[in-house]
Design a protein around this motif. Sequence first.
Motif, PDB file in Angstrom:
ATOM      1  N   TRP A 142      29.558  13.099   3.343  1.00 57.41           N
ATOM      2  CA  TRP A 142      29.367  12.508   4.661  1.00 57.41           C
ATOM      3  C   TRP A 142      30.329  13.129   5.675  1.00 57.41           C
ATOM      4  N   ARG A 143      31.601  13.244   5.313  1.00 59.65           N
ATOM      5  CA  ARG A 143      32.583  13.829   6.222  1.00 59.65           C
ATOM      6  C   ARG A 143      32.236  15.284   6.548  1.00 59.65           C
ATOM      7  N   SER A 144      31.803  16.002   5.544  1.00 59.67           N
ATOM      8  CA  SER A 144      31.454  17.410   5.758  1.00 59.67           C
ATOM      9  C   SER A 144      30.257  17.543   6.681  1.00 59.67           C
ATOM     10  N   LEU A 145      29.274  16.688   6.503  1.00 60.17           N
ATOM     11  CA  LEU A 145      28.091  16.756   7.364  1.00 60.17           C
ATOM     12  C   LEU A 145      28.463  16.462   8.814  1.00 60.17           C
ATOM     13  N   GLN A 146      29.338  15.487   9.032  1.00 59.95           N
ATOM     14  CA  GLN A 146      29.758  15.189  10.405  1.00 59.95           C
ATOM     15  C   GLN A 146      30.467  16.393  11.024  1.00 59.95           C
ATOM     16  N   ALA A 147      31.308  17.066  10.246  1.00 63.43           N
ATOM     17  CA  ALA A 147      31.992  18.256  10.755  1.00 63.43           C
ATOM     18  C   ALA A 147      31.000  19.360  11.085  1.00 63.43           C
ATOM     19  N   ALA A 148      30.006  19.555  10.219  1.00 61.18           N
ATOM     20  CA  ALA A 148      28.999  20.591  10.458  1.00 61.18           C
ATOM     21  C   ALA A 148      28.182  20.276  11.709  1.00 61.18           C
ATOM     22  N   LEU A 149      27.841  19.018  11.911  1.00 64.68           N
ATOM     23  CA  LEU A 149      27.062  18.643  13.093  1.00 64.68           C
ATOM     24  C   LEU A 149      27.864  18.871  14.373  1.00 64.68           C
ATOM     25  N   GLN A 150      29.168  18.652  14.313  1.00 64.29           N
ATOM     26  CA  GLN A 150      30.010  18.947  15.466  1.00 64.29           C
ATOM     27  C   GLN A 150      30.029  20.452  15.750  1.00 64.29           C
ATOM     28  N   ALA A 151      30.028  21.259  14.688  1.00 66.49           N
ATOM     29  CA  ALA A 151      30.005  22.707  14.867  1.00 66.49           C
ATOM     30  C   ALA A 151      28.671  23.167  15.449  1.00 66.49           C
ATOM     31  N   VAL A 152      27.591  22.509  15.071  1.00 67.16           N
ATOM     32  CA  VAL A 152      26.282  22.805  15.670  1.00 67.16           C
ATOM     33  C   VAL A 152      26.346  22.566  17.177  1.00 67.16           C
ATOM     34  N   LYS A 153      26.945  21.465  17.552  1.00 68.75           N
ATOM     35  CA  LYS A 153      27.004  21.068  18.966  1.00 68.75           C
ATOM     36  C   LYS A 153      27.929  21.944  19.788  1.00 68.75           C
ATOM     37  N   HIS A 154      29.069  22.305  19.224  1.00 70.15           N
ATOM     38  CA  HIS A 154      30.111  22.942  20.031  1.00 70.15           C
ATOM     39  C   HIS A 154      30.231  24.451  19.842  1.00 70.15           C
ATOM     40  N   GLN A 155      29.748  24.989  18.708  1.00 70.21           N
ATOM     41  CA  GLN A 155      29.898  26.434  18.513  1.00 70.21           C
ATOM     42  C   GLN A 155      28.586  27.140  18.193  1.00 70.21           C
ATOM     43  N   GLY A 156      27.480  26.395  18.190  1.00 69.01           N
ATOM     44  CA  GLY A 156      26.180  27.020  17.957  1.00 69.01           C
ATOM     45  C   GLY A 156      25.899  27.355  16.510  1.00 69.01           C
ATOM     46  N   LEU A 157      26.591  26.701  15.583  1.00 70.62           N
ATOM     47  CA  LEU A 157      26.312  26.902  14.162  1.00 70.62           C
ATOM     48  C   LEU A 157      24.859  26.580  13.862  1.00 70.62           C
ATOM     49  N   GLU A 158      24.218  27.414  13.057  1.00 73.56           N
ATOM     50  CA  GLU A 158      22.870  27.116  12.575  1.00 73.56           C
ATOM     51  C   GLU A 158      22.992  26.346  11.269  1.00 73.56           C
ATOM     52  N   LEU A 159      22.243  25.244  11.158  1.00 71.24           N
ATOM     53  CA  LEU A 159      22.386  24.334  10.028  1.00 71.24           C
ATOM     54  C   LEU A 159      21.027  23.990   9.456  1.00 71.24           C
ATOM     55  N   GLU A 160      20.882  24.195   8.156  1.00 71.63           N
ATOM     56  CA  GLU A 160      19.677  23.773   7.446  1.00 71.63           C
ATOM     57  C   GLU A 160      20.057  22.652   6.481  1.00 71.63           C
ATOM     58  N   ILE A 161      19.383  21.525   6.593  1.00 66.81           N
ATOM     59  CA  ILE A 161      19.608  20.393   5.705  1.00 66.81           C
ATOM     60  C   ILE A 161      18.501  20.380   4.668  1.00 66.81           C
ATOM     61  N   ARG A 162      18.899  20.367   3.380  1.00 66.24           N
ATOM     62  CA  ARG A 162      17.859  20.351   2.341  1.00 66.24           C
ATOM     63  C   ARG A 162      18.261  19.388   1.226  1.00 66.24           C
TER      64      ARG A 162
END
Length: 233
Positions: A142-162
């Motif tokens: 859960w903590r990791s997903l929240q960090a990844a979602l913040q990176a999507v928002k602020h640095q343009g990280l591409e994220l695939e959830i599977r």
Amino acid sequence: MLKIGGFTPLSTTDWPGKLAAVVFVQGCPWRCHYCHNVDLQTREGGLPGGWLKVLGTLARRQGLLDGVVFSGGEPTLDPELPDAIQTVRTMGFKVGLHTAGVYPDRLEAILPYVDWIGFDIKANFTDYEAITAIPRSGQPAWRSLQAALQAVKHQGLELEIRTTWHPQLHRDNALVALGQALAEMGIQRWVLQPFRDAHIQTAEHAELSASWTPPSAELLQRLRDTGLTLEVR
């Protein structure tokens, strides 16, 4: 140096839309019942010459590949991963990562240097132990997903959830609830992966193999009704 359990010089599937080499990092603390890389769970073994041989191959493929994917095992387990990421970036490669979010602090530290993540969500975060056999394993995920979602928002990280699906491990209502939770987090696309046979069979795994069936059309429609764009891979 990074402890390597396997290496694929060219893949068209491990990073969708990209030509990538895949580095399989040795070791994972979880024991997911459907794991198809069982030989990578321990830190023992690995490829002779490992990381140095990988770098030699990558040097010959500069300009031919889009990027390098660090997979596993769980790549964030290895303390040498940040240096390995920086090395391939200096060679001109983009960086992809396969992770289950086992180590949120380590993941957060490398997020600025990662271009794409394939994030494995095992189940509802309160139900992780049924998949991983590790108590409270949903908390770091859960903590990791929240960090990844913040990176999507602020640095343009591409994220695939599977999510890897098996009818004995994921009841229909629980899977729909997971889809609803993902949608509420702002996730728009979700990949449902079929259970795959492991390389090393156990009695429990053989039972799972025998009882696997694909998701029904009714279940798939319920998942799409959450508002997510669902891909069945």
